[in-house]
Motif scaffolding. Structure first.
Motif, short mmCIF file in Angstrom:
data_model
loop_
_atom_site.label_atom_id
_atom_site.label_comp_id
_atom_site.label_asym_id
_atom_site.label_seq_id
_atom_site.Cartn_x
_atom_site.Cartn_y
_atom_site.Cartn_z
N UNK A 1 -2.79 20.90 21.04
CA UNK A 1 -3.29 22.05 20.29
C UNK A 1 -2.43 23.29 20.36
N UNK A 2 -1.30 23.22 21.08
CA UNK A 2 -0.41 24.39 21.21
C UNK A 2 -1.16 25.64 21.68
N UNK A 3 -2.09 25.46 22.62
CA UNK A 3 -2.94 26.60 22.96
C UNK A 3 -2.28 27.56 23.95
N UNK A 4 -1.15 27.14 24.56
CA UNK A 4 -0.46 28.04 25.50
C UNK A 4 0.99 28.18 25.05
N UNK A 5 1.43 29.41 24.96
CA UNK A 5 2.79 29.71 24.54
C UNK A 5 3.50 30.50 25.63
N UNK A 6 4.69 30.09 25.99
CA UNK A 6 5.44 30.77 27.05
C UNK A 6 5.86 32.16 26.58
N UNK A 7 5.60 33.14 27.43
CA UNK A 7 6.01 34.51 27.14
C UNK A 7 7.33 34.85 27.81
N UNK A 8 7.85 33.95 28.62
CA UNK A 8 9.09 34.15 29.36
C UNK A 8 9.70 32.77 29.61
N UNK B 1 9.01 27.52 34.10
CA UNK B 1 9.16 26.22 34.73
C UNK B 1 7.78 25.56 34.72
N UNK B 2 7.68 24.40 34.09
CA UNK B 2 6.40 23.72 33.91
C UNK B 2 6.40 22.40 34.67
N UNK B 3 5.40 22.22 35.52
CA UNK B 3 5.21 20.96 36.24
C UNK B 3 4.08 20.19 35.58
N UNK B 4 4.32 18.91 35.33
CA UNK B 4 3.27 18.02 34.84
C UNK B 4 2.79 17.17 36.01
N UNK B 5 1.49 17.25 36.30
CA UNK B 5 0.94 16.55 37.47
C UNK B 5 0.05 15.40 37.05
N UNK B 6 -0.13 14.45 37.98
CA UNK B 6 -0.73 13.15 37.66
C UNK B 6 -2.24 13.12 37.91
N UNK C 1 -0.72 30.65 44.45
CA UNK C 1 -1.45 30.08 43.32
C UNK C 1 -0.53 29.86 42.12
N UNK C 2 -0.80 28.77 41.40
CA UNK C 2 -0.03 28.42 40.20
C UNK C 2 -1.02 28.14 39.08
N UNK C 3 -0.97 28.87 37.97
CA UNK C 3 -1.96 28.65 36.90
C UNK C 3 -1.65 27.40 36.10
N UNK C 4 -2.70 26.60 35.85
CA UNK C 4 -2.57 25.51 34.89
C UNK C 4 -2.48 26.11 33.50
N UNK C 5 -1.68 25.49 32.64
CA UNK C 5 -1.50 26.00 31.28
C UNK C 5 -1.78 24.87 30.30
N UNK C 6 -2.24 25.22 29.13
CA UNK C 6 -2.62 24.20 28.16
C UNK C 6 -3.92 23.54 28.56
N UNK C 7 -4.20 22.44 27.90
CA UNK C 7 -5.46 21.74 28.14
C UNK C 7 -5.35 20.74 29.29
N UNK C 8 -6.48 20.47 29.93
CA UNK C 8 -6.60 19.34 30.84
C UNK C 8 -6.74 18.10 29.97
N UNK C 9 -5.81 17.16 30.09
CA UNK C 9 -5.92 15.94 29.31
C UNK C 9 -6.40 14.79 30.21
N UNK C 10 -6.45 13.59 29.68
CA UNK C 10 -7.09 12.50 30.41
C UNK C 10 -6.42 12.22 31.76
N UNK D 1 -2.10 17.24 33.80
CA UNK D 1 -2.31 18.67 33.73
C UNK D 1 -0.94 19.33 33.84
N UNK D 2 -0.71 20.35 33.04
CA UNK D 2 0.55 21.09 33.10
C UNK D 2 0.31 22.42 33.81
N UNK D 3 1.26 22.78 34.68
CA UNK D 3 1.09 23.92 35.58
C UNK D 3 2.34 24.78 35.54
N UNK D 4 2.15 26.08 35.46
CA UNK D 4 3.26 27.03 35.46
C UNK D 4 3.68 27.29 36.91
N UNK D 5 4.87 26.80 37.27
CA UNK D 5 5.37 26.97 38.64
C UNK D 5 6.60 27.89 38.67
N UNK D 6 6.72 28.71 37.65
CA UNK D 6 7.90 29.58 37.52
C UNK D 6 8.11 30.46 38.73
#
Length: 343
Positions: free
Chosen positions: A243-250, A253-258, A281-290, A293-298
């Protein structure tokens, strides 16, 4: 780790039971229904039995049979759903004690297992399980000739100490059991914290054993670490996830976790979830999928191998609040794909 590693601290669990037992005026049981709130009823019940618990409660007879196999003969295992049709052999063969909820269940118990112990659940105002006052008045004399081992009820609003329903149910329970020489039980975790007026002969803590509210002094029992599958750097203006619900403002670095909602992490956490790398703390970004989860670790000083979902900086209740639910649901939903370790 594949889809996550769940560590269950049996020492903390036992410490929570002992702390609640010290607060209780009478004996203290342990509720291990729903596979011990998702943490494994066999291992949990054995740890609690070693800590001193001699009475356990489960929801249905099949759960009781599993707990009996885990802890062996001796401790009482109460079945909160009572004696349902088809339960007779399980109750008999595994020495279970149904908490009868209706006249039909009482008749089934008397006819099928006339010499076996049972308890009785009374409805003091929750309108969920148990004999209502009129029903209880009609069968009380019959029931007492069969020597029930426990009279119990359940509080609807115990996690709200000032709620008027608490004294209302307390008075109803006293009225329905006055003068009867049978052990009584009214309180789970919340009721224990309401004070000794609510304790009677036996308390039945559940969520407080597992590190959840309303027992604020409980020790954390679960830790959930989730491995990072992939790391990528994205440019300002790039989007992440469905859904493109999160857009990087800077530059990010994005981590995809299992892990994802198939692992018991509600989709509603999208945009509200934080995971931890140590204390950071590292905020999750975008949607939680099945499964992901994608997480901003910048802002981390290094790329992580895993991130912590549940641990010292985020317990089940904090995660539940972010998801708009309760700690019970988080615990009981923890997925079976996680590897598990008991310490």
């Amino acid at each position: 780790m594949s889809s996550g590693h769940l560590t269950i601290d049996l020492g903390a669990l036992a410490a929570n039971w002992k702390a609640l037992a010290q607060l209780s005026a009478g004996e203290t049981a342990a509720v291990v229904k729903a596979d011990a709130y998702g943490l494994g009823s066999g291992r949990v019940a054995r740890a609690l039995a070693e800590a001193g618990a001699r009475r356990f409660f489960v929801a249905v007879a099949e759960e009781g049979a599993a707990v009996r196999e885990a802890i062996g003969k001796g401790p009482m295992i109460g079945i909160l759903s009572g004696h349902m049709e088809g339960d007779t052999a399980l109750i008999r063969d595994h020495d279970l004690v149904p908490m009868l909820n209706s006249v039909d269940q009482m008749l089934r118990q008397i006819e099928a297992l006339p010499n076996r112990p049972f308890g009785i659940q009374l409805d003091t105002g929750m309108s969920r399980l148990g004999l209502e006052p009129g029903e209880w008045a009609a069968v009380r004399d019959l029931a007492m000739t069969r020597n029930p081992v426990l009279l119990m009820s359940h509080l609807a609003c115990a996690d709200e100490p000032e709620h008027p329903m608490n004294p209302h149910q307390l008075q109803n329970f006293r009225d329905m059991t006055e003068g009867l020489d049978v052990p009584r039980s009214l309180s789970a975790t919340g009721g224990i914290l309401l004070g000794p007026d609510y304790h009677f002969d036996l308390t039945r803590p559940g969520i407080g054993l597992y590190g959840g509210q309303p027992f604020a002094e409980s020790r954390s029992v679960v830790r959930l670490d989730i491995p990072v599958i992939q790391l990528r750097t994205i440019a300002p203006g790039e989007t992440v996830g469905y859904g493109n619900i999160w857009t990087a403002a800077r530059p990010s670095r994005i981590a995809t976790i299992a892990a994802g909602y198939a692992d018991g992490l509600p989709r509603a956490l999208g945009g509200k979830l934080r995971l931890y790398h140590g204390a950071i703390p590292c905020p999750a970004v975008g949607r939680v999928s099945m499964d992901l989860i994608t997480v901003d670790v910048t802002d981390l000083p290094e790329d992580p191998a895993y991130l912590t979902m549940l641990g010292p900086h985020q317990g089940v209740d904090r995660l539940a609040t972010a998801a708009g639910t309760i700690g019970y649901e988080i615990l009981t939903s923890l997925g079976r794909r996680y590897s598990r370790a008991y310490v």
